[in-house]
Design a protein around this motif. Structure first.
Motif, PDB file in Angstrom:
ATOM      1  N   TRP A   1       0.805  -1.256   0.109  1.00 49.58           N
ATOM      2  CA  TRP A   1      -0.020  -0.164   0.047  1.00 49.58           C
ATOM      3  C   TRP A   1       0.896   1.263  -0.230  1.00 49.58           C
ATOM      4  O   TRP A   1       0.411   2.339  -0.690  1.00 49.58           O
ATOM      5  CB  TRP A   1      -1.020   0.079   1.250  1.00 49.58           C
ATOM      6  CG  TRP A   1      -2.120  -0.962   0.875  1.00 49.58           C
ATOM      7  CD1 TRP A   1      -2.141  -2.154   1.325  1.00 49.58           C
ATOM      8  CD2 TRP A   1      -3.366  -0.569   0.351  1.00 49.58           C
ATOM      9  NE1 TRP A   1      -3.399  -2.750   0.742  1.00 49.58           N
ATOM     10  CE2 TRP A   1      -4.147  -1.841   0.160  1.00 49.58           C
ATOM     11  CE3 TRP A   1      -3.899   0.640  -0.520  1.00 49.58           C
ATOM     12  CZ2 TRP A   1      -5.363  -1.808  -0.602  1.00 49.58           C
ATOM     13  CZ3 TRP A   1      -5.024   0.591  -1.031  1.00 49.58           C
ATOM     14  CH2 TRP A   1      -5.574  -0.617  -1.052  1.00 49.58           C
TER      15      TRP A   1
ATOM     16  N   GLN B   1       0.293   4.291  -2.782  1.00 52.13           N
ATOM     17  CA  GLN B   1       0.199   5.600  -2.372  1.00 52.13           C
ATOM     18  C   GLN B   1       1.334   6.428  -3.131  1.00 52.13           C
ATOM     19  O   GLN B   1       0.783   7.514  -3.469  1.00 52.13           O
ATOM     20  CB  GLN B   1       0.227   5.749  -0.749  1.00 52.13           C
ATOM     21  CG  GLN B   1       0.363   6.978  -0.356  1.00 52.13           C
ATOM     22  CD  GLN B   1      -0.120   7.251   0.946  1.00 52.13           C
ATOM     23  OE1 GLN B   1      -1.532   6.480   1.348  1.00 52.13           O
ATOM     24  NE2 GLN B   1       0.561   7.670   2.015  1.00 52.13           N
TER      25      GLN B   1
ATOM     26  N   ALA C   1       0.234   9.334  -5.414  1.00 52.93           N
ATOM     27  CA  ALA C   1       0.349  10.741  -4.870  1.00 52.93           C
ATOM     28  C   ALA C   1       0.971  11.541  -6.001  1.00 52.93           C
ATOM     29  O   ALA C   1       0.841  12.779  -6.009  1.00 52.93           O
ATOM     30  CB  ALA C   1       1.230  10.733  -3.626  1.00 52.93           C
TER      31      ALA C   1
ATOM     32  N   PHE D   1      -4.094  13.220  -3.148  1.00 56.49           N
ATOM     33  CA  PHE D   1      -3.109  12.238  -2.428  1.00 56.49           C
ATOM     34  C   PHE D   1      -1.765  12.640  -2.046  1.00 56.49           C
ATOM     35  O   PHE D   1      -1.170  12.346  -1.103  1.00 56.49           O
ATOM     36  CB  PHE D   1      -2.895  10.738  -3.243  1.00 56.49           C
ATOM     37  CG  PHE D   1      -4.152   9.831  -3.077  1.00 56.49           C
ATOM     38  CD1 PHE D   1      -4.535   9.186  -1.765  1.00 56.49           C
ATOM     39  CD2 PHE D   1      -5.173  10.083  -4.079  1.00 56.49           C
ATOM     40  CE1 PHE D   1      -5.507   8.488  -1.640  1.00 56.49           C
ATOM     41  CE2 PHE D   1      -6.422   9.055  -3.638  1.00 56.49           C
ATOM     42  CZ  PHE D   1      -6.420   8.279  -2.576  1.00 56.49           C
TER      43      PHE D   1
ATOM     44  N   PHE E   1      -0.845  12.981   1.999  1.00 57.75           N
ATOM     45  CA  PHE E   1       0.044  11.682   2.043  1.00 57.75           C
ATOM     46  C   PHE E   1      -0.110  10.937   3.222  1.00 57.75           C
ATOM     47  O   PHE E   1      -0.089  11.474   4.178  1.00 57.75           O
ATOM     48  CB  PHE E   1       1.443  12.229   1.654  1.00 57.75           C
ATOM     49  CG  PHE E   1       2.359  11.075   1.370  1.00 57.75           C
ATOM     50  CD1 PHE E   1       2.434  10.336  -0.115  1.00 57.75           C
ATOM     51  CD2 PHE E   1       2.977  10.273   2.337  1.00 57.75           C
ATOM     52  CE1 PHE E   1       3.209   9.478  -0.234  1.00 57.75           C
ATOM     53  CE2 PHE E   1       3.872   9.222   2.163  1.00 57.75           C
ATOM     54  CZ  PHE E   1       3.980   8.601   0.829  1.00 57.75           C
TER      55      PHE E   1
ATOM     56  N   LEU F   1      -3.727   6.217   2.573  1.00 55.97           N
ATOM     57  CA  LEU F   1      -3.802   5.031   2.446  1.00 55.97           C
ATOM     58  C   LEU F   1      -3.130   4.166   3.490  1.00 55.97           C
ATOM     59  O   LEU F   1      -3.494   2.981   3.748  1.00 55.97           O
ATOM     60  CB  LEU F   1      -3.561   4.523   1.103  1.00 55.97           C
ATOM     61  CG  LEU F   1      -4.376   5.099  -0.207  1.00 55.97           C
ATOM     62  CD1 LEU F   1      -3.945   4.680  -1.507  1.00 55.97           C
ATOM     63  CD2 LEU F   1      -5.950   4.526   0.026  1.00 55.97           C
TER      64      LEU F   1
ATOM     65  N   TYR G   1     -10.836   2.636   3.255  1.00 59.80           N
ATOM     66  CA  TYR G   1     -10.084   3.531   2.173  1.00 59.80           C
ATOM     67  C   TYR G   1     -11.019   4.737   1.809  1.00 59.80           C
ATOM     68  O   TYR G   1     -10.530   5.490   0.785  1.00 59.80           O
ATOM     69  CB  TYR G   1      -9.672   2.589   1.186  1.00 59.80           C
ATOM     70  CG  TYR G   1      -8.703   1.474   1.796  1.00 59.80           C
ATOM     71  CD1 TYR G   1      -7.509   1.678   2.418  1.00 59.80           C
ATOM     72  CD2 TYR G   1      -9.433   0.059   1.699  1.00 59.80           C
ATOM     73  CE1 TYR G   1      -6.707   0.778   2.878  1.00 59.80           C
ATOM     74  CE2 TYR G   1      -8.677  -0.793   2.315  1.00 59.80           C
ATOM     75  CZ  TYR G   1      -7.287  -0.510   2.779  1.00 59.80           C
ATOM     76  OH  TYR G   1      -6.418  -1.660   3.304  1.00 59.80           O
TER      77      TYR G   1
END
Lengths: 268, 268
Positions: free
Chosen positions: B43, B47, B51, B57, B61, B64, B192
């Protein structure tokens, strides 16, 4: 003193009146699983300092009876008192002073014998657990096995470790379910000797379920014969043998189990 | 020493029993830490990728990674408690425990203690690896992390007890339920994504699940830099009821197992 009028009177009346209350008192105990009556209105008592044998064929109701006394099975009817404590309402008080051993209930296999005994010593609040474990290990010839995983032991060694667990709290009441099943004759004899020496030292009371009639004759002062969930006869082994006109308890057991008993005892 | 009528010594004895098992088997320790670490790494890269592609994202940050780690708190708490219970069934030790002075509530307390230990062993290494690999520290959630952790753990224990109760009733045939049940709740918990994206009927279910409030609270911290005490308080109050329900259900199933005579056969 309460008179247990419907009990199987194991000792004579005067001895009963002068003796301390029985270690185990079972009154009108029944257990029904769905349609099966596993134990049917059973009453008996185990006097202090005596060993009572519970005999019967497979499915006679011995293990169910012992399980109910231990609190592992809740009765359909009846009452159980151990050391003066009702097992329905204050079993935790009795449990501190009782224990049991059965080859059908294991201890954690991945833990060493020492670790298993340490856990049980703490569960039973045994003072100085290390000392007690060392003492039991010496008595039961387990010293060299203490750091072996329980799962790696032979059947005989497991039985000895199981007995160490059963005696860890120096119980006043001990329930043994076929303690020598699957043991070779030498080891079985050794186990019986240990039980005898414990009884002699601690005045403990034992309820013993066994298929081994020689074992019962040797250890038990009284026996209860169970057939299809009912106690069909009881008495001292020698009295039963003479009552049925047989050579030994095994012949009496076979007669009763096969329904061929020539003397029809009237119980309950 | 007793706390709320529970013996600390007996709870510690049971915790010691599980600790012996854990320390004696490095594969068990590796197994506990393995999946949380693998999930975190996977994950973490997802991420990092999103991002780069998405401003949302990039600014939030860790959303997730934080979610996956907090989800693991819930899942590990539940499965660790269930595994402690399974250990007794796998080793056919439940009979010995239930005839000892250990009370069922003390057994539950010991399983909760070990669930906490196992969850921390599994997750703490993953959280430090997340800092090292992705520069993301879940500890930046501050005191909120403690509230999130315990709220999710409480719900995990409630589910773990309920699942263990089902095993007591239906036997080990229902073992897979322990692994699958919590995942079935995941879509409703908004791990999520925000709850608002769910269809109306799923939102109703979500409203009854404390983790849904926790994950909303986590997003509030990461996206809006706001600590939503109302969400945490709602989850906490609900968790008290869920845990009480889990304990009551487990004790009821234990009683039913005793009525049905299942305690000695459940591992067979």
């Amino acid at each position: 003193m309460r008179l247990y009028s419907n009990l199987i009177v194991i000792s004579n009346i005067s001895a009963f009146m002068n003796a301390p209350p029985p270690a185990i008192v079972v009154e009108n105990l029944s257990k029904t699983f769905a349609d099966l009556k596993a134990v049917d209105n059973v009453s008996f008592s185990v006097p202090r300092g005596e060993t009572v044998g519970l005999l019967g064929g497979n499915g006679a109701g011995k293990t169910t009876t012992i399980s109910m006394i231990l609190g592992l099975v809740i009765p359909t009817a009846g009452t159980i008192t151990v050391l003066g404590h009702s097992m329905a309402t204050s079993s935790h008080l009795a449990r501190r002073r009782m224990n049991f051993e059965s080859p059908y209930v294991d201890m954690p296999k991945r833990l060493t014998v020492r670790e298993n005994l340490t856990v049980y010593a703490r569960l039973y609040s045994v003072p100085k657990p290390r000392h007690r474990i060392g003492q039991l290990a010496a008595d039961l010839e387990l010293t060299d096995l203490l750091d072996r995983e329980f799962g790696t032991l032979s059947a005989g060694q497991k039985t000895r470790a199981g007995l160490a667990k059963a005696f860890i709290n120096q119980p006043d009441v001990l329930l043994l379910d076929e303690p020598t099943a699957s043991l070779d004759p030498d080891t079985a004899d050794w186990v019986r000797s240990y039980i005898e020496s414990y009884l002699a030292q601690h005045n403990a009371s034992i309820l013993l379920a066994s298929h081994n009639m020689a074992e019962v004759e040797r250890l038990c002062s009284h026996v209860l014969m169970m057939v299809q969930g009912r106690i069909v006869d009881s008495g001292r082994p020698k009295d039963l043998i003479s009552h049925y006109g047989r050579e030994n308890l095994e012949e009496v057991f076979l007669d009763i189990a096969r329904g061929q008993a020539t003397v029809a005892p009237v119980m309950q | 020493m007793t706390v709320f009528g529970l013996s600390v010594e007996r709870i510690a004895a049971m915790a010691l029993r599980y600790w012996y098992l854990l320390k004696g088997s490095w594969p068990r320790i590796v197994d506990i830490a393995y999946w949380p670490t693998v999930q975190m790494v996977m994950w973490g890269f997802i991420q990092t990728f999103v991002a780069e592609k998405s401003g949302f994202f990039a600014t939030a940050f860790g959303i997730l990674l934080g979610a996956v780690m907090l989800w693991d708190v819930l899942f590990r708490s539940q499965i660790s408690l269930s595994i402690s219970f399974f250990e007794e069934i796998w080793s056919r030790n439940l009979g010995h425990l239930m005839v000892s002075p250990l009370r069922p509530t003390e057994f539950i307390a010991a399983m909760i203690v070990m669930s906490l230990v196992r969850t921390l062993i599994g997750l703490v290494p993953a959280t430090f690896l997340a800092i090292w690999f992705f520069g993301y520290s879940i500890y930046d959630l501050g005191l909120g992390l403690v509230a999130f952790f315990f709220s999710l753990a409480l719900f995990g224990w409630a589910i773990g007890l309920a699942v263990s109760g089902v095993i007591l009733r239906f036997g080990m045939g229902a073992e897979n339920l322990a692994w699958a049940f919590t995942f079935g709740l995941a879509p409703f918990c908004g791990v999520y994504y925000p709850i608002e994206v769910l269809p109306a009927w799923m939102e109703v279910v979500s409203a009854a699940l404390p983790p849904a409030y926790i994950f909303e609270g986590m997003r509030a911290v990461l996206i809006e830099q706001t600590f939503r005490a109302d969400l945490i308080a709602t989850a906490l109050i609900m968790n008290v009821f869920y845990l009480a329900g889990g304990i009551a259900f487990f004790l009821w199933m234990l009683r039913r197992a005793k009525e049905r005579g299942m305690l000695l056969q459940i591992g067979e």
